[in-house]
Design a protein around this motif. Structure first.
Motif, mmCIF file in Angstrom:
data_model
loop_
_atom_site.group_PDB
_atom_site.id
_atom_site.type_symbol
_atom_site.label_atom_id
_atom_site.label_comp_id
_atom_site.label_asym_id
_atom_site.label_seq_id
_atom_site.Cartn_x
_atom_site.Cartn_y
_atom_site.Cartn_z
ATOM 1 N N GLN A 4 0.869 -1.172 0.000
ATOM 2 C CA GLN A 4 0.000 0.000 0.000
ATOM 3 C C GLN A 4 0.907 1.224 0.000
ATOM 4 O O GLN A 4 1.940 1.232 0.677
ATOM 5 C CB GLN A 4 -0.874 -0.032 1.255
ATOM 6 N N SER A 5 0.547 2.247 -0.756
ATOM 7 C CA SER A 5 1.427 3.413 -0.857
ATOM 8 C C SER A 5 1.062 4.528 0.111
ATOM 9 O O SER A 5 1.771 5.518 0.210
ATOM 10 C CB SER A 5 1.418 3.954 -2.289
ATOM 11 N N ASP A 6 -0.036 4.386 0.815
ATOM 12 C CA ASP A 6 -0.402 5.383 1.825
ATOM 13 C C ASP A 6 -1.112 4.660 2.960
ATOM 14 O O ASP A 6 -0.962 3.468 3.110
ATOM 15 C CB ASP A 6 -1.276 6.490 1.213
ATOM 16 N N GLY A 7 -1.840 5.379 3.764
ATOM 17 C CA GLY A 7 -2.596 4.715 4.823
ATOM 18 C C GLY A 7 -2.020 4.900 6.215
ATOM 19 O O GLY A 7 -2.568 4.362 7.175
ATOM 20 N N GLY A 8 -0.893 5.614 6.308
ATOM 21 C CA GLY A 8 -0.313 5.830 7.638
ATOM 22 C C GLY A 8 -0.030 4.515 8.325
ATOM 23 O O GLY A 8 0.497 3.582 7.727
ATOM 24 N N CYS A 9 -0.409 4.413 9.583
ATOM 25 C CA CYS A 9 -0.126 3.204 10.359
ATOM 26 C C CYS A 9 -1.198 2.122 10.208
ATOM 27 O O CYS A 9 -1.195 1.144 10.957
ATOM 28 C CB CYS A 9 0.084 3.566 11.829
ATOM 29 N N TYR A 43 -1.019 0.477 7.618
ATOM 30 C CA TYR A 43 -0.161 -0.445 6.879
ATOM 31 C C TYR A 43 1.268 -0.247 7.380
ATOM 32 O O TYR A 43 1.812 0.855 7.346
ATOM 33 C CB TYR A 43 -0.229 -0.173 5.374
ATOM 34 N N CYS A 101 5.564 2.914 9.324
ATOM 35 C CA CYS A 101 4.215 3.130 8.814
ATOM 36 C C CYS A 101 4.334 3.779 7.449
ATOM 37 O O CYS A 101 5.328 4.453 7.158
ATOM 38 C CB CYS A 101 3.436 4.067 9.738
ATOM 39 N N ASN A 102 3.320 3.627 6.640
ATOM 40 C CA ASN A 102 3.290 4.309 5.346
ATOM 41 C C ASN A 102 2.919 5.762 5.539
ATOM 42 O O ASN A 102 2.366 6.141 6.567
ATOM 43 C CB ASN A 102 2.278 3.650 4.415
ATOM 44 N N GLY A 103 3.172 6.520 4.513
ATOM 45 C CA GLY A 103 2.791 7.933 4.542
ATOM 46 C C GLY A 103 1.299 8.095 4.310
ATOM 47 O O GLY A 103 0.567 7.126 4.133
ATOM 48 N N ASN A 104 0.848 9.321 4.327
ATOM 49 C CA ASN A 104 -0.546 9.618 4.036
ATOM 50 C C ASN A 104 -0.640 10.318 2.689
ATOM 51 O O ASN A 104 0.130 11.229 2.417
ATOM 52 C CB ASN A 104 -1.150 10.528 5.126
ATOM 53 N N ALA A 105 -1.566 9.863 1.847
ATOM 54 C CA ALA A 105 -1.718 10.468 0.512
ATOM 55 C C ALA A 105 -2.542 11.730 0.578
ATOM 56 O O ALA A 105 -3.299 11.980 1.459
ATOM 57 C CB ALA A 105 -2.378 9.472 -0.427
#
Length: 151
Positions: free
Chosen positions: A123-128, A130, A147-151
């Motif tokens: 997943q390329s975003d979604g924060g924590c 993912y 954690c991933n970033g947020n889009a």
């Protein structure tokens, strides 16, 4: 001659010659379940994460001494088109576990071990919602967790 061959087979079977033994036979981390337990006991989820049991957790060998893991919070609003699209990518597409309902997809608290050829869900975003993890078997330590970033 046949009798000697039969005796040799019996002797080899009794001694365990040629049997495939798991490495680290006496080590509880020798099994995939043991490795998942070791990681889950070592991992400290980043700030902003939910409790561990809220995540579906996937694992695979990245190399002989390293494990890659992806933890995600399953979305219960499955969209059939997304699921079918993931499945059209073949059984090695790890997105299936994120985009499809169980049993193909995963639910919170569930964990699965993927073979080397299967891609972990991504997943390329979604924060924590993912989290990506790298774990060293050799050093019994979590190398990276993010954690991933947020889009």
């Amino acid at each position: 001659m046949m009798k000697r061959f039969a005796i040799l087979i019996v002797v080899l079977a009794a001694t365990g010659c040629g049997s495939a033994q798991e490495p680290y036979e006496d080590d509880p981390k020798s099994t995939k379940a043991g490795l998942m337990n070791a990681i889950e006991n070592r991992v400290e989820l980043p700030a902003g994460s939910k409790p561990l049991d809220r995540y579906a957790r996937t694992y695979k060998f990245a190399s002989e001494n390293r494990i890659s893991a992806a933890y995600f919070i399953p979305d219960t609003r499955f969209i059939n088109d997304a699921c079918q699209s993931a499945k059209s990518g073949g059984s090695k597409n790890g997105q299936i576990v994120m985009l499809c309902p169980p049993p193909d997809g995963m639910k919170a608290g569930e964990r699965r071990w993927f073979d080397r050829e299967t891609y972990l869900p991504a997943q390329s975003d979604g924060g924590c919602s993912y989290i990506e993890i790298e774990y060293s078997i050799t050093f019994d330590t979590v190398i990276t967790i993010r954690c991933n970033g947020n889009a």
